[in-house]
Scaffold this motif. Structure first.
Motif, PDB file in Angstrom:
ATOM      1  N   UNK A  98       0.849  -1.198   0.000  1.00 39.55           N
ATOM      2  CA  UNK A  98       0.000   0.000   0.000  1.00 39.55           C
ATOM      3  C   UNK A  98       0.881   1.243   0.000  1.00 39.55           C
ATOM      4  N   UNK A  99       0.238   2.399  -0.218  1.00 45.34           N
ATOM      5  CA  UNK A  99       0.992   3.650  -0.362  1.00 45.34           C
ATOM      6  C   UNK A  99       0.312   4.790   0.396  1.00 45.34           C
ATOM      7  N   UNK A 100       1.127   5.660   1.028  1.00 49.44           N
ATOM      8  CA  UNK A 100       0.608   6.862   1.686  1.00 49.44           C
ATOM      9  C   UNK A 100       1.458   8.063   1.281  1.00 49.44           C
ATOM     10  N   UNK A 101       0.811   9.036   0.614  1.00 48.13           N
ATOM     11  CA  UNK A 101       1.448  10.326   0.312  1.00 48.13           C
ATOM     12  C   UNK A 101       0.363  11.394   0.454  1.00 48.13           C
ATOM     13  N   UNK A 102       0.719  12.643   0.198  1.00 51.33           N
ATOM     14  CA  UNK A 102      -0.285  13.708   0.276  1.00 51.33           C
ATOM     15  C   UNK A 102      -1.291  13.597  -0.872  1.00 51.33           C
ATOM     16  N   UNK A 103      -0.984  12.796  -1.903  1.00 51.78           N
ATOM     17  CA  UNK A 103      -1.875  12.669  -3.057  1.00 51.78           C
ATOM     18  C   UNK A 103      -2.800  11.453  -2.959  1.00 51.78           C
ATOM     19  N   UNK A 104      -2.511  10.527  -2.033  1.00 51.40           N
ATOM     20  CA  UNK A 104      -3.343   9.317  -1.945  1.00 51.40           C
ATOM     21  C   UNK A 104      -4.548   9.531  -1.031  1.00 51.40           C
ATOM     22  N   UNK A 105      -5.581   8.734  -1.254  1.00 50.34           N
ATOM     23  CA  UNK A 105      -6.807   8.838  -0.453  1.00 50.34           C
ATOM     24  C   UNK A 105      -6.829   7.737   0.615  1.00 50.34           C
ATOM     25  N   UNK A 106      -7.722   7.913   1.591  1.00 52.06           N
ATOM     26  CA  UNK A 106      -7.936   6.920   2.663  1.00 52.06           C
ATOM     27  C   UNK A 106      -6.646   6.574   3.421  1.00 52.06           C
ATOM     28  N   UNK A 107      -5.812   7.599   3.668  1.00 52.07           N
ATOM     29  CA  UNK A 107      -4.531   7.352   4.332  1.00 52.07           C
ATOM     30  C   UNK A 107      -4.703   6.799   5.748  1.00 52.07           C
ATOM     31  N   UNK A 108      -5.736   7.270   6.450  1.00 53.50           N
ATOM     32  CA  UNK A 108      -5.950   6.807   7.834  1.00 53.50           C
ATOM     33  C   UNK A 108      -6.264   5.319   7.882  1.00 53.50           C
ATOM     34  N   UNK A 109      -7.154   4.878   6.989  1.00 56.61           N
ATOM     35  CA  UNK A 109      -7.519   3.452   6.980  1.00 56.61           C
ATOM     36  C   UNK A 109      -6.345   2.594   6.477  1.00 56.61           C
ATOM     37  N   UNK A 110      -5.540   3.135   5.553  1.00 53.07           N
ATOM     38  CA  UNK A 110      -4.362   2.401   5.070  1.00 53.07           C
ATOM     39  C   UNK A 110      -3.365   2.189   6.199  1.00 53.07           C
ATOM     40  N   UNK A 111      -3.132   3.276   6.989  1.00 53.95           N
ATOM     41  CA  UNK A 111      -2.197   3.184   8.119  1.00 53.95           C
ATOM     42  C   UNK A 111      -2.696   2.178   9.155  1.00 53.95           C
ATOM     43  N   UNK A 112      -4.018   2.180   9.399  1.00 51.52           N
ATOM     44  CA  UNK A 112      -4.604   1.251  10.382  1.00 51.52           C
ATOM     45  C   UNK A 112      -4.468  -0.196   9.890  1.00 51.52           C
ATOM     46  N   UNK A 113      -4.678  -0.379   8.591  1.00 47.21           N
ATOM     47  CA  UNK A 113      -4.570  -1.720   8.008  1.00 47.21           C
ATOM     48  C   UNK A 113      -3.139  -2.241   8.135  1.00 47.21           C
ATOM     49  N   UNK A 114      -2.146  -1.333   7.989  1.00 45.13           N
ATOM     50  CA  UNK A 114      -0.744  -1.726   8.137  1.00 45.13           C
ATOM     51  C   UNK A 114      -0.456  -2.123   9.583  1.00 45.13           C
TER      52      UNK A 114
END
Length: 414
Positions: free
Chosen positions: A140-156
Motif C-alpha cells: 500500500x501507499x501513503x502520500x499527500x496525493x493518496x486517499x484513505x490514508x488513515x484506513x491504510x495506516x490502520x490496516x498496516x
C-alpha cells in the motif's frame, strides 16, 4: 541578532550550544539502546526465496549478488541490520530492497519504505506491487496525493498490509513506525538527521536499510568508520553507457541545437532549474524556440492532478521536452529520455547534480548531460570544485567516488 548587546548574544549562543549538546546526548543514547537490542530471528525458506529471485528478469551484477549475501546475513543475525547501500541509479538498489521486504513478509513481519517525493513513491509502489503481489504480499501507499490514508495506516498496523510505501507523511505515523520490522530509506540524502533518527527512537530493534547513489557526508562517514555497514554497487548493468557531461555558458542558440539533436533521434529531454520562476521563463523560451514539439511544465506547488497528468504524458512520450524543478531528481525512470540540461548548475549540490544526471542513460542509447552556467564570475570556489568533480566522475558507478569527494569538500561534521 543585535550583536552590540554582548550579554544577549552570549546567552543566545550558550543556549544554542546547550541544545546541540542535549541533542547529541539523545543520539548517543539512541545508538547505545540500538546496540543492546537482540532481534527476532528471520527464517529463510530457501525454495520460496529462490522462486522469488528467479522471477527477477535480469542477471545480478557481481556487486548486486555480493550485497544481497550481506543483507541476507544481516537479516538472519540476532542484531538489527544497519546498512548503507550505495549504488548508482539503475544499478539494482530497489531490487535488493524488494528482496529484503519479501523475506520479511514470509516471516509475517512488516516493511516501511520511505522516499522523498510523491512521483518516486508512485514508481516504487508500482515496482513493489508488481514484484511482491504474485507471492502473496500486500503493498500500500501513503502520500499527500493518496486517499484513505488513515484506513491504510490502520490496516498496516493491524496486519492487513505487509509493505507500506510513502513520503514524509509516514514520519507522522508513530504506530506504523513502531510495528515495522524493516525500514528502507530510499534517497537517504534527501532526509534530515532528525527524520532518520526519529525512526530509530520509535523502533530501536528494526532492520534499517539506507539507499543512495550519493550519501551525504555524515552517513558516509558513519559507514566508513565502521559504525554502520556499507555495500557498494559499482559494477554497471550490461549495455549501459557512461553519460557524456559538458559544461557551457547559457546560450539560446546552443539550447536550440541540443534540443533539435535529441528530437532528431526520437528521444526526450529534461530541462531543470532550481526555481519555479526560472522554470516558467525557460518553458516560454523552449515553447518559442521549438513550437512544433510538445513541451511540459512541472513543479511541486502545481495541483496534484496536473503533476500526475504531466508526468504520465512525459512517460508515454506525448510530451517531448519536460521543463521542471528538482521534483524529478529522485528515481524517475524514463528510458527514452537521453538528454538532460541543468540550468544554473553552480547552485546545485554535488549529489543533486549526480542524481539529476541519472535521470538519463537508462537505455542502451548514448546519453548527454549539459550543465549551463550564467557567466564566469558568478559562482564560488566550492561551486567550481563541484562542477569539476561532476565532469571528472562521469563513468558508470561514479556516485560512490563523488560522495567521497563531497565528504572532502564539505567535511563530515563532528
Amino acid at each position: 541578532n543585535s550583536l552590540n548587546k554582548k550579554g544577549v548574544w552570549k546567552r543566545k549562543k550558550q543556549k544554542t550550544l546547550d541544545e546541540a549538546s542535549a541533542y547529541v546526548g539523545s543520539l548517543v543514547d539512541s545508538y547505545v539502546n540500538r546496540d543492546l537490542q537482540t532481534n527476532f530471528s528471520v527464517d529463510v525458506d530457501k525454495e520460496f526465496v529462490s522462486r522469488f529471485l528467479f522471477a527477477f528478469p535480469y542477471v545480478d551484477t557481481y556487486d548486486q549478488a555480493a550485497a544481497w549475501k550481506s543483507i541476507l546475513k544481516d537479516l538472519v543475525s540476532e542484531k538489527p541490520m544497519h546498512r548503507l547501500l550505495c549504488g548508482d541509479v539503475g544499478f539494482g538498489k530497489t531490487e535488493l530492497a524488494m528482496r529484503a521486504a519479501f523475506l520479511l513478509s514470509t516471516n509475517n513481519k512488516k516493511t516501511i519504505v520511505l522516499c522523498p517525493t510523491t512521483i518516486l513513491s508512485d514508481q516504487l509502489f508500482n515496482c513493489f506491487n508488481e514484484r511482491l503481489s504474485p507471492f502473496g504480499a500486500s503493498v500500500a501507499q501513503i502520500t499527500r496525493l493518496t486517499k484513505n490514508n488513515t484506513s491504510t495506516a490502520k490496516s498496516f498496523s493491524d496486519g492487513g498490509v505487509d509493505v507500506l510505501i510513502g513520503t514524509h507523511a509516514l514520519l507522522r505515523l508513530s504506530d506504523a513506525l513502531r510495528v515495522a520490522s524493516l525500514i528502507v530509506v530510499d534517497e537517504e540524502h534527501r532526509f534530515g538527521v532528525k527524520n532518520k533518527e526519529k525512526i530509530l527512537s520509535l523502533s530501536p530493534g528494526c532492520h534499517y536499510l539506507n539507499m543512495s547513489a550519493t550519501p551525504i557526508p555524515r552517513t558516509l562517514q558513519l559507514s566508513l568508520s565502521g559504525i554502520r555497514n556499507i555495500s557498494t554497487l559499482l559494477s554497471p548493468p550490461s549495455q549501459r553507457k557512461p553519460i557524456i557531461t559538458n559544461i557551457y555558458f547559457y546560450n539560446k542558440d546552443l539550447l536550440k541545437t541540443i534540443l533539435l539533436d535529441e528530437m532528431s533521434r526520437g528521444g526526450q529531454v529534461f530541462i531543470v532549474d532550481n526555481s519555479v520562476q526560472n522554470v516558467r521563463s525557460l518553458f516560454s523560451v523552449v515553447s518559442s524556440l521549438l513550437p512544433l514539439f510538445s513541451a511540459g511544465l512541472l513543479y511541486g506547488s502545481m495541483k496534484k492532478d496536473a503533476i500526475s497528468k504531466t508526468m504520465s504524458s512525459f512517460r508515454s512520450g506525448k510530451i517531448k521536452i519536460l521543463v521542471s524543478t528538482v521534483i524529478i531528481e529522485s528515481g524517475i525512470d524514463v528510458p527514452s529520455a537521453n538528454t538532460i540540461i541543468i540550468n544554473n548548475a553552480h547552485l546545485f549540490g554535488l549529489s543533486q547534480l549526480h542524481q539529476l544526471r541519472g535521470r538519463v542513460g537508462r537505455s542502451s542509447s548514448q546519453s548527454y548531460a549539459y550543465l549551463f552556467l550564467p557567466r564566469a564570475d558568478c559562482f564560488s570556489s566550492e561551486g567550481k570544485m563541484r562542477l569539476r568533480a561532476i565532469k571528472k566522475h562521469s563513468s558508470l558507478g561514479s556516485g560512490y567516488r563523488l560522495a567521497i569527494q563531497d565528504l572532502e569538500i564539505r567535511g563530515a561534521g563532528s
